[in-house]
Design a protein around this motif. Structure first.
Motif, mmCIF file in Angstrom:
data_model
loop_
_atom_site.group_PDB
_atom_site.id
_atom_site.type_symbol
_atom_site.label_atom_id
_atom_site.label_comp_id
_atom_site.label_asym_id
_atom_site.label_seq_id
_atom_site.Cartn_x
_atom_site.Cartn_y
_atom_site.Cartn_z
ATOM 1 N N ASN A 305 0.779 -1.023 -0.090
ATOM 2 C CA ASN A 305 -0.040 -0.072 -0.037
ATOM 3 C C ASN A 305 0.853 1.419 0.129
ATOM 4 O OD1 ASN A 305 -2.851 1.040 0.026
ATOM 5 N ND2 ASN A 305 -2.362 1.920 2.057
ATOM 6 N N THR A 306 2.111 1.221 -0.286
ATOM 7 C CA THR A 306 2.976 2.340 -0.301
ATOM 8 C C THR A 306 3.422 2.515 -1.735
ATOM 9 O OG1 THR A 306 5.044 1.260 0.259
ATOM 10 C CG2 THR A 306 3.736 2.069 2.019
ATOM 11 N N SER A 307 3.618 1.556 -2.500
ATOM 12 C CA SER A 307 4.221 1.615 -3.910
ATOM 13 C C SER A 307 3.589 0.866 -5.079
ATOM 14 C CB SER A 307 5.455 1.544 -3.569
ATOM 15 O OG SER A 307 5.980 0.127 -3.354
ATOM 16 N N VAL A 308 3.855 0.995 -6.128
ATOM 17 C CA VAL A 308 3.614 0.270 -7.262
ATOM 18 C C VAL A 308 4.915 -0.464 -7.998
ATOM 19 C CG1 VAL A 308 2.307 -0.003 -9.459
ATOM 20 C CG2 VAL A 308 1.487 1.532 -7.747
ATOM 21 N N ALA A 388 0.657 5.288 -10.234
ATOM 22 C CA ALA A 388 1.267 5.376 -9.013
ATOM 23 C C ALA A 388 1.050 7.011 -8.543
ATOM 24 C CB ALA A 388 2.557 5.308 -9.020
ATOM 25 N N ALA A 389 1.207 7.811 -9.843
ATOM 26 C CA ALA A 389 1.027 9.234 -9.636
ATOM 27 C C ALA A 389 -0.520 9.600 -8.851
ATOM 28 C CB ALA A 389 1.120 9.973 -10.802
ATOM 29 N N GLN A 390 -1.597 8.946 -9.399
ATOM 30 C CA GLN A 390 -2.767 9.165 -9.050
ATOM 31 C C GLN A 390 -3.138 8.848 -7.715
ATOM 32 O OE1 GLN A 390 -5.973 10.901 -10.581
ATOM 33 N NE2 GLN A 390 -5.938 11.051 -8.380
ATOM 34 N N GLY A 391 -2.587 7.664 -7.217
ATOM 35 C CA GLY A 391 -2.632 7.085 -5.946
ATOM 36 C C GLY A 391 -1.681 7.658 -4.907
ATOM 37 N N GLY A 392 -0.892 8.555 -5.278
ATOM 38 C CA GLY A 392 0.336 8.990 -4.371
ATOM 39 C C GLY A 392 1.231 7.796 -3.858
ATOM 40 N N LEU A 393 1.361 6.873 -4.666
ATOM 41 C CA LEU A 393 2.287 5.657 -4.412
ATOM 42 C C LEU A 393 3.606 5.863 -5.125
ATOM 43 C CD1 LEU A 393 -0.372 3.166 -5.323
ATOM 44 C CD2 LEU A 393 0.386 3.886 -2.790
ATOM 45 N N LEU A 394 4.880 5.118 -4.693
ATOM 46 C CA LEU A 394 6.011 5.205 -5.009
ATOM 47 C C LEU A 394 6.027 4.325 -6.291
ATOM 48 C CD1 LEU A 394 8.347 4.936 -1.934
ATOM 49 C CD2 LEU A 394 7.974 6.905 -3.581
#
Length: 437
Positions: A305-308, A388-394
């Motif tokens: 839940n922190t990155s893709v 990643a950009a939309q979800g605020g993920l790395l």
């Protein structure tokens, strides 16, 4: 004893009335009585109050024992060294330990462990080092245990059993009907209502954004993957054709009943190893514009839940329109990440059912297509970056398969070449500097 049974029957009737008429029936029609929203608001206020209490308690206490011990040990070694005036190998052990910890806790390993929380959310498993701070905070924690295990857990188990039972029975009955538009409509209705009941059983609060971009029939929906519950969260707002490996046992019964009424794509284990066979079956499904969109998680594993992580290119070689979806869970109410190497499915589901709630944001991104001259790998990376950009993920380039496998030899050679070029460049600059001087 004669007075106990009537009381138990009345309690059971009240329980079933709440489950059937106040929770399940509104969920089946996509309605909400607002109870979950009020529950989440009260929970947010309690967690904010607990955070303030913890911060005050930490400010009033001295440094932790662990920090003082580590600092004290290092300082005592240094003082002893300064007194003796001699070097000791133990002097460097502290720095050696810290260096090894930094190397082990690398960018990849962090993605397969639970997400770090800014503050304790009153769940024991999220902060096992929690120490006593105040009596009121301890009482609130105790009441939370009673609510989660005494009320929410039995309620969620009841709803889950009803939802799964209705899924098996409903899809089996619909599957016996002849092929028609009515059968397709009933199949979608059964799937949708069952997933909504299961989502309500998790106290799920889902915020869907940009619904005008929802996946359409004949397309492929790709999303980042945190937990098996991702399927329930997405199917709560629309029907999908699932893709996966055929299983046995209870999961196998559910799969066989589902495929009778809906064109899900299940593969045998031998087929899953044949990438071309899988691609061919998926391409045939996408070619029929009347079939439900395929739901695929290209990472191939759950990430915390922190990155893709890297998307497998096979999903992007099929052709057709790609509908990206970004999923982001709120960790304050429970850890949604499934660490499959640490917990089996039953243990994970029990942990989720004893958490506070499942609060998640889902963003439907505009449809994307493969550009002219673009290969599948670059297309997959472009879709991954958008999610990643939309979800605020790395946005990470690492393969999620590193969770269970070693680094590929080709990747090692690539890093070795990069390191060699750096060394060669430094040597070239050093030689030029010597000539100039």
């Amino acid at each position: 004893m004669e007075e106990v049974w009537p009381a138990l029957m009345q309690l059971f009737q009240l329980w079933m009335f709440v489950v059937l008429f106040l929770i399940m029936m509104p969920a089946m029609f996509g309605l909400s009585l607002g109870v979950t929203g009020v529950y989440i608001q009260v929970l947010v206020r309690i967690l904010e109050w607990a955070t303030i209490r913890i911060q005050r308690g930490l400010q009033n206490e001295p440094l932790s024992l662990q920090c003082s011990q580590s600092v004290g040990l290092h300082s005592s070694q240094c003082s002893q060294c300064s007194v003796l005036g001699e070097f000791s190998l133990s002097d460097v052990l502290y720095f050696y330990k810290r260096g090894v910890e930094t190397i082990v806790d690398d960018q990849v390993t962090q993605r397969f462990s639970s997400e770090e929380l800014a503050s304790w959310n009153l769940l024991t498993r999220t902060n096992q080092n929690f120490q006593y701070i105040s009596l009121r905070l301890t009482i609130i924690w105790g009441l939370g245990v009673l609510v989660r295990y005494g009320i929410l857990f039995p309620l969620r188990i009841t709803l889950a059993l009803i939802g799964l039972s209705w899924l098996v029975v409903g899809t089996s009955l619909v599957g016996s009907l002849p092929e028609s538009s009515v059968k397709n409509w009933l199949s979608e209705l059964v799937h949708l209502t069952c997933y909504r009941i299961c989502a309500r059983g998790l106290s799920a609060t889902v915020h869907y954004h940009n619904k005008e971009n929802r996946p359409q029939k004949g397309g492929i929906c790709v999303a980042n993957h945190t937990t098996p519950i991702d399927v329930v969260i997405l199917a709560n707002d629309g029907c999908y054709a699932m893709v996966g490996q055929i299983h046995g046992g209870l999961l196998g019964i559910i799969q066989r009943s589902m495929v009778r009424s809906c064109p899900h794509v299940w593969f045998e284990r031998s087929e899953m190893k044949d990438r071309h066979a899988v691609t061919s079956r998926l391409r045939d499904h996408v070619a029929e514009r009347t079939k439900l969109p395929i739901l695929i998680f290209p990472e191939g594993t759950c990430v915390n839940n922190t990155s893709v992580m890297m998307f497998k290119k096979g999903s992007f070689e099929i052709g057709g329109t790609i509908h990206p979806v970004a999923i982001k869970y709120d960790p304050r109410f429970g850890d949604a990440f499934w660490n499959s190497s640490k917990y089996n499915m039953v243990s994970y589901v029990l942990r989720m059912m004893t958490s506070w709630a499942v609060v998640v944001n889902v963003w439907y991104l505009p449809a994307m297509s493969r550009q002219e001259g673009e290969d599948a790998t670059h297309f997959a990376n472009r879709v991954k970056s958008a999610i990643a950009a939309q979800g605020g993920l790395l946005d990470l380039a690492w393969d999620g398969g590193l969770k269970r496998a070693r680094v590929k030899e080709s990747f090692r050679q690539e890093q070795q070449k990069l390191y060699s070029s750096i060394i060669g460049s430094l040597g070239f600059h050093a030689q030029n500097f010597a000539l100039v001087t």
